[in-house]
Scaffold this motif. Structure first.
Motif, PDB file in Angstrom:
ATOM      1  N   THR A  99       0.807  -1.226   0.000  1.00 24.49           N
ATOM      2  CA  THR A  99       0.000   0.000   0.000  1.00 24.49           C
ATOM      3  C   THR A  99       0.839   1.275   0.000  1.00 24.49           C
ATOM      4  OG1 THR A  99      -0.171  -0.117   2.418  1.00 24.49           O
ATOM      5  CG2 THR A  99      -1.941  -1.119   1.139  1.00 24.49           C
ATOM      6  N   ASP A 100       2.095   1.186   0.453  1.00 19.65           N
ATOM      7  CA  ASP A 100       2.927   2.390   0.504  1.00 19.65           C
ATOM      8  C   ASP A 100       3.847   2.505  -0.704  1.00 19.65           C
ATOM      9  OD1 ASP A 100       4.426   0.213   1.213  1.00 19.65           O
ATOM     10  OD2 ASP A 100       5.543   1.214   2.806  1.00 19.65           O
ATOM     11  N   MET A 101       3.614   1.677  -1.719  1.00 21.65           N
ATOM     12  CA  MET A 101       4.387   1.741  -2.962  1.00 21.65           C
ATOM     13  C   MET A 101       3.471   2.102  -4.119  1.00 21.65           C
ATOM     14  SD  MET A 101       6.913  -1.566  -2.973  1.00 21.65           S
ATOM     15  CE  MET A 101       8.114  -1.884  -1.676  1.00 21.65           C
ATOM     16  N   SER A 102       4.008   2.821  -5.081  1.00 27.33           N
ATOM     17  CA  SER A 102       3.242   3.147  -6.282  1.00 27.33           C
ATOM     18  C   SER A 102       3.006   1.899  -7.112  1.00 27.33           C
ATOM     19  CB  SER A 102       4.001   4.176  -7.123  1.00 27.33           C
ATOM     20  OG  SER A 102       5.185   3.583  -7.657  1.00 27.33           O
ATOM     21  N   VAL A 103       2.139   2.026  -8.098  1.00 26.06           N
ATOM     22  CA  VAL A 103       1.901   0.935  -9.045  1.00 26.06           C
ATOM     23  C   VAL A 103       3.222   0.486  -9.663  1.00 26.06           C
ATOM     24  CG1 VAL A 103       0.916   0.423 -11.330  1.00 26.06           C
ATOM     25  CG2 VAL A 103      -0.500   1.501  -9.555  1.00 26.06           C
ATOM     26  N   PHE A 104       4.013   1.448 -10.121  1.00 26.05           N
ATOM     27  CA  PHE A 104       5.304   1.130 -10.744  1.00 26.05           C
ATOM     28  C   PHE A 104       6.184   0.326  -9.794  1.00 26.05           C
ATOM     29  CE2 PHE A 104       9.720   1.745 -11.705  1.00 26.05           C
ATOM     30  CZ  PHE A 104       9.791   1.730 -13.091  1.00 26.05           C
ATOM     31  N   ASP A 105       6.308   0.793  -8.552  1.00 36.44           N
ATOM     32  CA  ASP A 105       7.208   0.135  -7.605  1.00 36.44           C
ATOM     33  C   ASP A 105       6.696  -1.238  -7.185  1.00 36.44           C
ATOM     34  OD1 ASP A 105       9.131   2.127  -7.612  1.00 36.44           O
ATOM     35  OD2 ASP A 105       8.135   3.263  -6.022  1.00 36.44           O
ATOM     36  N   ASN A 106       5.375  -1.418  -7.155  1.00 44.35           N
ATOM     37  CA  ASN A 106       4.830  -2.746  -6.864  1.00 44.35           C
ATOM     38  C   ASN A 106       5.265  -3.759  -7.910  1.00 44.35           C
ATOM     39  OD1 ASN A 106       2.651  -3.544  -4.658  1.00 44.35           O
ATOM     40  ND2 ASN A 106       2.455  -1.333  -5.006  1.00 44.35           N
ATOM     41  N   VAL A 107       5.189  -3.374  -9.175  1.00 46.58           N
ATOM     42  CA  VAL A 107       5.555  -4.298 -10.249  1.00 46.58           C
ATOM     43  C   VAL A 107       7.072  -4.472 -10.316  1.00 46.58           C
ATOM     44  CG1 VAL A 107       5.371  -4.762 -12.730  1.00 46.58           C
ATOM     45  CG2 VAL A 107       3.467  -3.674 -11.523  1.00 46.58           C
ATOM     46  N   MET A 111      11.577  -7.648  -9.516  1.00 45.51           N
ATOM     47  CA  MET A 111      12.775  -7.464 -10.335  1.00 45.51           C
ATOM     48  C   MET A 111      13.936  -6.929  -9.502  1.00 45.51           C
ATOM     49  SD  MET A 111      11.016  -5.707 -13.692  1.00 45.51           S
ATOM     50  CE  MET A 111       9.447  -6.288 -14.324  1.00 45.51           C
ATOM     51  N   ARG A 112      13.653  -5.978  -8.637  1.00 48.05           N
ATOM     52  CA  ARG A 112      14.701  -5.408  -7.781  1.00 48.05           C
ATOM     53  C   ARG A 112      15.157  -6.414  -6.725  1.00 48.05           C
ATOM     54  NH1 ARG A 112      11.314   0.236  -7.226  1.00 48.05           N
ATOM     55  NH2 ARG A 112      12.234   1.312  -9.035  1.00 48.05           N
ATOM     56  N   GLU A 113      14.226  -7.252  -6.278  1.00 46.68           N
ATOM     57  CA  GLU A 113      14.536  -8.203  -5.217  1.00 46.68           C
ATOM     58  C   GLU A 113      15.332  -9.404  -5.721  1.00 46.68           C
ATOM     59  OE1 GLU A 113      14.132  -9.362  -1.097  1.00 46.68           O
ATOM     60  OE2 GLU A 113      13.752  -7.481  -2.162  1.00 46.68           O
ATOM     61  N   HIS A 114      15.050  -9.838  -6.939  1.00 47.09           N
ATOM     62  CA  HIS A 114      15.586 -11.120  -7.401  1.00 47.09           C
ATOM     63  C   HIS A 114      16.524 -11.033  -8.602  1.00 47.09           C
ATOM     64  CE1 HIS A 114      13.017 -13.161  -4.603  1.00 47.09           C
ATOM     65  NE2 HIS A 114      11.933 -12.664  -5.140  1.00 47.09           N
ATOM     66  N   THR A 115      16.789  -9.825  -9.106  1.00 45.78           N
ATOM     67  CA  THR A 115      17.688  -9.689 -10.250  1.00 45.78           C
ATOM     68  C   THR A 115      18.688  -8.569  -9.998  1.00 45.78           C
ATOM     69  OG1 THR A 115      16.521  -7.999 -11.549  1.00 45.78           O
ATOM     70  CG2 THR A 115      15.713 -10.278 -11.735  1.00 45.78           C
ATOM     71  N   ASP A 116      19.686  -8.507 -10.841  1.00 45.40           N
ATOM     72  CA  ASP A 116      20.666  -7.421 -10.788  1.00 45.40           C
ATOM     73  C   ASP A 116      20.514  -6.491 -11.984  1.00 45.40           C
ATOM     74  OD1 ASP A 116      21.929  -8.389  -8.439  1.00 45.40           O
ATOM     75  OD2 ASP A 116      22.991  -9.894  -9.641  1.00 45.40           O
ATOM     76  N   LEU A 117      19.322  -6.424 -12.532  1.00 38.66           N
ATOM     77  CA  LEU A 117      19.090  -5.586 -13.702  1.00 38.66           C
ATOM     78  C   LEU A 117      19.251  -4.105 -13.355  1.00 38.66           C
ATOM     79  CD1 LEU A 117      15.899  -7.344 -15.149  1.00 38.66           C
ATOM     80  CD2 LEU A 117      18.236  -7.496 -16.037  1.00 38.66           C
ATOM     81  N   PRO A 118      19.764  -3.308 -14.272  1.00 43.87           N
ATOM     82  CA  PRO A 118      19.860  -1.859 -14.034  1.00 43.87           C
ATOM     83  C   PRO A 118      18.472  -1.234 -14.020  1.00 43.87           C
ATOM     84  CG  PRO A 118      20.489  -2.382 -16.290  1.00 43.87           C
ATOM     85  CD  PRO A 118      20.341  -3.698 -15.590  1.00 43.87           C
ATOM     86  N   GLU A 119      18.367  -0.110 -13.344  1.00 42.06           N
ATOM     87  CA  GLU A 119      17.061   0.553 -13.214  1.00 42.06           C
ATOM     88  C   GLU A 119      16.470   0.932 -14.565  1.00 42.06           C
ATOM     89  OE1 GLU A 119      14.716   1.442 -10.848  1.00 42.06           O
ATOM     90  OE2 GLU A 119      15.774  -0.069  -9.672  1.00 42.06           O
ATOM     91  N   SER A 120      17.320   1.264 -15.523  1.00 41.95           N
ATOM     92  CA  SER A 120      16.798   1.632 -16.844  1.00 41.95           C
ATOM     93  C   SER A 120      16.073   0.460 -17.488  1.00 41.95           C
ATOM     94  CB  SER A 120      17.942   2.102 -17.748  1.00 41.95           C
ATOM     95  OG  SER A 120      18.926   1.084 -17.897  1.00 41.95           O
ATOM     96  N   MET A 121      16.601  -0.748 -17.316  1.00 39.35           N
ATOM     97  CA  MET A 121      15.950  -1.924 -17.880  1.00 39.35           C
ATOM     98  C   MET A 121      14.700  -2.305 -17.084  1.00 39.35           C
ATOM     99  SD  MET A 121      17.616  -5.642 -18.856  1.00 39.35           S
ATOM    100  CE  MET A 121      18.725  -4.822 -20.033  1.00 39.35           C
ATOM    101  N   ILE A 122      14.789  -2.163 -15.764  1.00 38.94           N
ATOM    102  CA  ILE A 122      13.613  -2.426 -14.933  1.00 38.94           C
ATOM    103  C   ILE A 122      12.468  -1.502 -15.329  1.00 38.94           C
ATOM    104  CG2 ILE A 122      12.700  -2.171 -12.590  1.00 38.94           C
ATOM    105  CD1 ILE A 122      15.319  -3.339 -11.556  1.00 38.94           C
TER     106      ILE A 122
END
Length: 272
Positions: A99-107, A111-122
């Motif tokens: 509830t305290d995260m935006s739609v973007f951050d929820n999705v 990816m942020r938790e389980h990958t090392d992808l750069p933010e631009s790709m995320i």
């Protein structure tokens, strides 16, 4: 109907499970194939969500075997189980967005938790997932600003964030209006086909489910009492299946709790 034989992703063999001394599942056998969308139906408390938890490795069977992608879950160590779970997606009942995260951050969270992808790709991947569920324009909103149907679609985008091989849905249609329900149902079908994944959903929504799934398992009294394609299920004469499909008030699942004849209680007078 596609031929799914020989491409088993999930298999349960003679699975039993108990919460303490209360046995919930008794000798369950089922298979889910790649590319297949499967519904698990049955009355409340019959063990449907327990089956999802077994497939996800959240709990282990009391006996029998649960295999996912050829691996026995009971034989995996913690790191092996977590690695397998990263290839699974889950849509929880009512979405369960942060509830305290935006739609973007929820999705973006998986990816942020389980990958090392750069933010631009995320960023690009998140927008693509939201585009797939029709909500790219809502990426900056907070969950409190979404309708129930929109929140469920965001949760679906999060469930497919890592392109899972197995997607599990716990009552995906609960609380939705007819339009949102139809939208979610078609999205589940289309996304499963696009990903080449296997999907299994626990649901009470008979009409919508039978329109989109490939196969159905009916659970009652701890076991599989019926199974088949939607057409086979509709044609079954089994009393329990017939009562469930047609939402009949009385049948194998009784309307009345066992009691003495009402005349006896009425003749007594006073307290029951």
């Amino acid at each position: 109907m596609a031929d799914f034989e020989g491409n088993v992703l999930v298999e349960l063999k003679d699975v039993r499970f108990a919460y303490g001394e209360r046995e919930v599942l008794r000798g369950i056998d089922l298979k889910i194939h790649r590319g297949q969308l499967v519904a698990i139906m049955g009355g409340s408390g019959c063990g449907k969500t327990t089956l999802l938890r077994l497939m996800g490795g959240q709990i282990l069977a009391s006996s029998g075997e649960v295999r996912v992608a050829g691996q026995s879950l009971a034989g995996l160590n913690t790191s092996g189980l977590y690695a397998l779970r990263r290839r699974m997606g889950m849509l929880f009942q009512f979405g369960a967005l942060f509830t305290d995260m935006s739609v973007f951050d929820n999705v973006a969270f998986p990816m942020r938790e389980h990958t090392d992808l750069p933010e631009s790709m995320i960023r690009d991947l998140v927008l693509m997932k939201l585009q797939a569920v029709g909500l790219r324009g809502a990426h900056g909103l907070m969950p409190s600003e979404l309708s129930g149907g929109m929140a469920r679609r965001v949760a679906l985008a999060r469930a497919i964030a890592l392109d899972p091989m197995l997607i599990m849905y716990d009552e995906p249609f609960a609380g939705l209006d007819p339009i949102s329900l139809g939208v979610i149902g078609q999205l589940i079908r289309r996304l499963n086909d696009a990903l080449g994944a296997a999907s299994v959903m626990v649901t009470h929504d008979v009409s919508e489910s039978l329109d989109i799934v490939d196969y159905v398992y009916f659970v009652s009294d701890g076991g599989i009492v019926a199974q088949g394609t939607p057409d086979e299920i509709r044609a079954k004469k089994d009393p329990f299946v017939h009562q469930f499909i047609h939402a009949e008030a009385d049948g194998p699942v009784p309307f009345h709790v066992d009691a003495k004849p009402i005349a006896e209680d009425l003749m007594k007078g006073g307290a029951a």
